[in-house]
Design an enzyme around this catalytic site. Structure first.
Site, PDB file in Angstrom:
ATOM      1  N   ASP A 405     -31.645  22.428  70.216  1.00 20.26           N
ATOM      2  CA  ASP A 405     -31.298  22.384  71.629  1.00 20.26           C
ATOM      3  C   ASP A 405     -29.791  22.238  71.829  1.00 20.26           C
ATOM      4  O   ASP A 405     -29.108  21.556  71.074  1.00 20.26           O
ATOM      5  CB  ASP A 405     -32.025  21.199  72.279  1.00 20.26           C
ATOM      6  N   GLU A 458     -30.502  27.510  70.411  1.00 22.80           N
ATOM      7  CA  GLU A 458     -30.319  27.745  71.842  1.00 22.80           C
ATOM      8  C   GLU A 458     -28.806  27.697  72.068  1.00 22.80           C
ATOM      9  O   GLU A 458     -28.223  26.631  72.247  1.00 22.80           O
ATOM     10  CB  GLU A 458     -31.020  26.683  72.687  1.00 22.80           C
TER      11      GLU A 458
END
EC number: 2.4.1.18
Length: 736
Positions: A405, A458
């Protein structure tokens, strides 16, 4: 008192006594327990709240003198207390007999300490934390924690009335690790570390490497012993057979607590496995399952990096869920959050009284967007904590991939910071060199130790080489970051912006659907329609489409088939597979009632779900759609510039050259006798998927029978296929 009598006094000296009571003693084992002194063996115990303490060895019973404040001492005959000596401690209403914690040598060896000091202990979770083991013939729990700035550390828990006074830990030198083996403590006991900070104040902290926690909002760590027996040997043996970028990879993103609200890991093992098997996704991606105090963070503000959230069950229950998915042939990806952590005073923030896991520079520590703290990735022990954590989920829980993330927030020193709010790196640039080194180390280590596991970034910028191997240097001067895949945020933003326009305006935005092919092979991509696109007022996927309900569903179906045919892997967030109309809510979860046969519009939603199931089935069975995802020879435009018609057409090729022809029509009209260029090497085509089919809720405009190319020049090809283009639909054709 004579000098000889003074030397034989077994009581704890005033200085040691004060330090033990204050929680600032670094070596309690040198004071407590049995120690030879002139005239015998001095035995000293620290047992707060005890009425009496008796040393027991065979027939020997030696009651110690009560010295006050929980201290007990006695002078025993020489050799009277060998290794097997025990303590019988009487409390009000109960008597407890146990081995003495302060007669044991350290349970951590020099190799463990050396690797931790070097930041290279890849099995860190096996050394730190709480571990039930048998040590010198005695069963108990070894507690170990890294707290280099602490003046003292004690362990407090359900086994000592949450009073750590009698359980001081010893410092293992310059490693910064504190350790204590506590006999008789076993599985299920609650505990925390009581840390005396440099200023003398004390703080009760959960274990950074706890493998099990209480259910939030409770914050204690729990001593855990895994008893799960894995039954996924076949999956594990073959998951590395084909590289991920050359294999089918269709991902269903799930927020476990809300997918079926109230369900446990074990219940989800039945429900989720059956649903994903039915819909045909190859993988599930779980939003963070590591423990987090605030459910509204969806797991992205982690406090227990080594513990699956207790909201849904135990660590073994989570292993059971992964095991069942594997047995059904479904891979398990997990969101992993090494970018930041929350400021909760019982967790990692200023863990030992000073910045430890966070950066000591306030400009580097505070995350400007989320009110959290960023890890100090330049500190080797912190990098070790995170690299080992990535390995932990892959090795202990058989996770098949980590979606990392917020990578962009790690890579740039000026991320979300105003001028003057950040400091350049040593070269004067904005790149976070510590983060680059950490990500490279993490990826290289995971790929070395865990064959078949994929890491996914990401990353929302144009950083060069996100999926390039770490040993290959790019034009930027950095080696690759080493990820296996990267989310294609550009494709997502462009394509959704195009779909949001009314069809009459889409001709002026046609490039938003074709631009992704300019850079499609710059990285190994995943096409993500994730939870981020259906929250915070953005609306659900179907609600982004313009027009009435029929046109919205038609656009959604056409878009999904375009997405599945586009180079790159696919990811779809729960609820979008059946055209949920409302935004996702972590409290309510997907609107499953939309599929209830009693609901009048249920066929509309079931039609989209049936389409997703068929997309996945055709996708798995068609190597052209995934085998050459990262090879430009696997894609060929037929027409990328038919903007006035709102038409896109392209070929996908597998390794043998066998093609699939995708024709996407994003206008709500029927176009008859539409010529689509096609290679003359294919004598006939068959329509294998049409998103306008009646079964999906469409109008039923299809192209039945073999479609033979005509000797008509179209789209730079000598032959063409004559099609009827359904309204707002995507058609897939393959050689008959």
């Amino acid at each position: 008192m004579t000098s000889k009598e003074h030397q034989s006094d077994p009581a704890v000296g005033a200085e040691d006594r004060a330090r033990l009571l204050a929680g600032t003693h670094h070596d309690p084992h040198s004071v407590l327990g049995a120690h030879p002194v002139p005239g015998g063996v001095a035995y000293r115990a620290l047992r707060p709240h005890a009425r009496s303490v008796t040393v027991v060895r065979g027939p020997l019973r030696a009651e110690l003198r009560d010295d006050g404040d929980g201290f007990f001492s006695g002078l025993l005959p020489p050799g009277a207390v060998p290794e097997e000596g025990r303590l019988r401690v009487a409390y009000e209403g109960t008597v407890h007999e146990t081995a003495d914690a302060y007669r044991f040598l350290p349970t951590l060896g020099e190799l463990d300490l050396h690797l931790m000091a070097e930041g290279r202990h890849e099995g860190l979770w096996r050394a730190l934390g709480a571990h039930v083991l048998t040590w010198r013939g005695v069963r108990g729990t070894r507690f170990a924690v890294w707290a280099p700035n602490a003046r003292g550390v004690r362990v407090a828990g359900s086994f000592n009335f949450w009073d750590g006074t009698g359980s001081p830990m010893r410092s293992l030198g310059s490693s910064g690790v504190w350790e204590l083996f506590v006999p008789g403590v076993g599985e299920g006991e609650l505990y925390k570390f009581e840390i005396t900070r440099p200023d003398g104040s004390r703080s009760l902290r959960s274990d950074p490497l706890a493998r099990r926690t209480e259910v939030p909002p409770a914050t204690s760590s729990i001593v855990h012993v895994s008893r799960h027996v894995w039954e996924d040997a076949e999956w594990m043996a073959h998951r590395a057979d084909t590289p991920v970028h050359e294999a089918p990879f269709s991902v269903y993103e799930v927020h476990l607590p809300s997918w079926r609200p109230g369900s446990t890991y074990r219940e989800l093992a039945d429900q989720l496995t059956a649903y994903v098997s039915e819909t045909g996704f190859t993988h599930v991606e779980l939003m963070p399952v590591a423990e987090h105090p605030f459910g509204g963070s969806w797991g992205y503000q982690v406090t227990g990096f080594y513990a699956p959230t207790a909201r849904l069950g135990t660590p073994d229950d989570f292993k059971y869920l992964v095991d069942r998915l594997h047995q059904a042939g479904i891979g398990v990806l997990m969101d992993w959050v090494p970018a930041h952590f929350p400021r909760d005073e019982w967790a990692l923030a200023e863990f030992d009284g000073r910045p430890l896991y966070e950066h000591p520079d306030p400009l580097r520590a505070a995350h400007p967007d989320w009110g959290t703290l960023e890890f100090d990735l330049g500190r080797r022990e912190v990098r070790n904590f995170l690299v080992a954590n990535a390995l932990y989920w892959c090795e202990e829980f058989h996770v098949d991939g980590l979606r990392v993330d917020a990578v962009a927030s790690m890579l740039y020193l000026d991320y979300s910071r105003e001028p003057g709010g950040w400091r350049p790196n040593e070269h004067g640039g904005r790149e976070n060199l510590d983060a680059v080194a950490f990500l490279q180390e993490m990826n290289a280590t995971v790929y070395r130790r865990c064959p078949g596991v994929v890491t996914i970034a990401e990353e929302s910028t144009s950083w060069d080489g996100v999926t390039r191997p770490t040993h290959v240097q790019g034009p930027s001067g950095f080696g690759g970051l080493g990820f296996g895949l990267k989310w294609n945020m550009g494709w997502m933003h462009d394509s959704l912006r195009y779909m949001a326009h009314d069809p009459v305006h889409r001709a002026y935005h046609h490039g938003e659907m074709t631009f992704s092919m300019v850079y499609a092979y710059s990285e190994n991509y995943v096409l993500p329609i994730s939870h981020d696109e259906v929250v915070h007022g953005k609306g659900s996927l179907v609600s982004k489409m313009p027009g009435d309900w029929w046109r919205r569903r038609a656009d959604l179906r056409a878009y999904l088939a375009f997405m599945w045919a586009h180079p790159g892997k696919q990811l779809l967030f729960m609820g979008q597979e059946f055209a949920q109309g409302a935004e996702w809510s972590e409290a309510a979860g997907p609107d499953w009632w939309l599929l209830d046969p009693a609901y009048p519009a249920a066929p509309d939603h079931r039609g989209v779900l049936d389409l997703v199931r068929d997309l996945n089935a055709h996708y798995r069975a068609t190597p052209a759609l995934w085998q050459r995802d990262t090879d430009p020879s696997g894609f060929e435009w037929i027409t990328g510039d038919s903007a006035s018609d709102n038409v896109l057409a392209f070929l996908r090729h597998d390794a043998s050259g066998r093609p699939l022809l995708a024709v996407c029509h994003f206008s709500p009209v029927v176009r008859h006798d539409y010529l689509v260029g096609a290679p003359d090497s294919v004598p006939a085509w068959s329509e294998i998927l049409n998103t306008d089919a009646l079964v999906y809720g469409g109008s039923g405009v299809t192209n039945p029978g073999p479609l033979k190319p005509e000797p008509r020049h179209a789209h730079a090809h000598p032959t063409a296929v004559r099609l009827t283009l359904p309204p707002s639909a995507t058609v897939w054709l393959r050689p008959a």
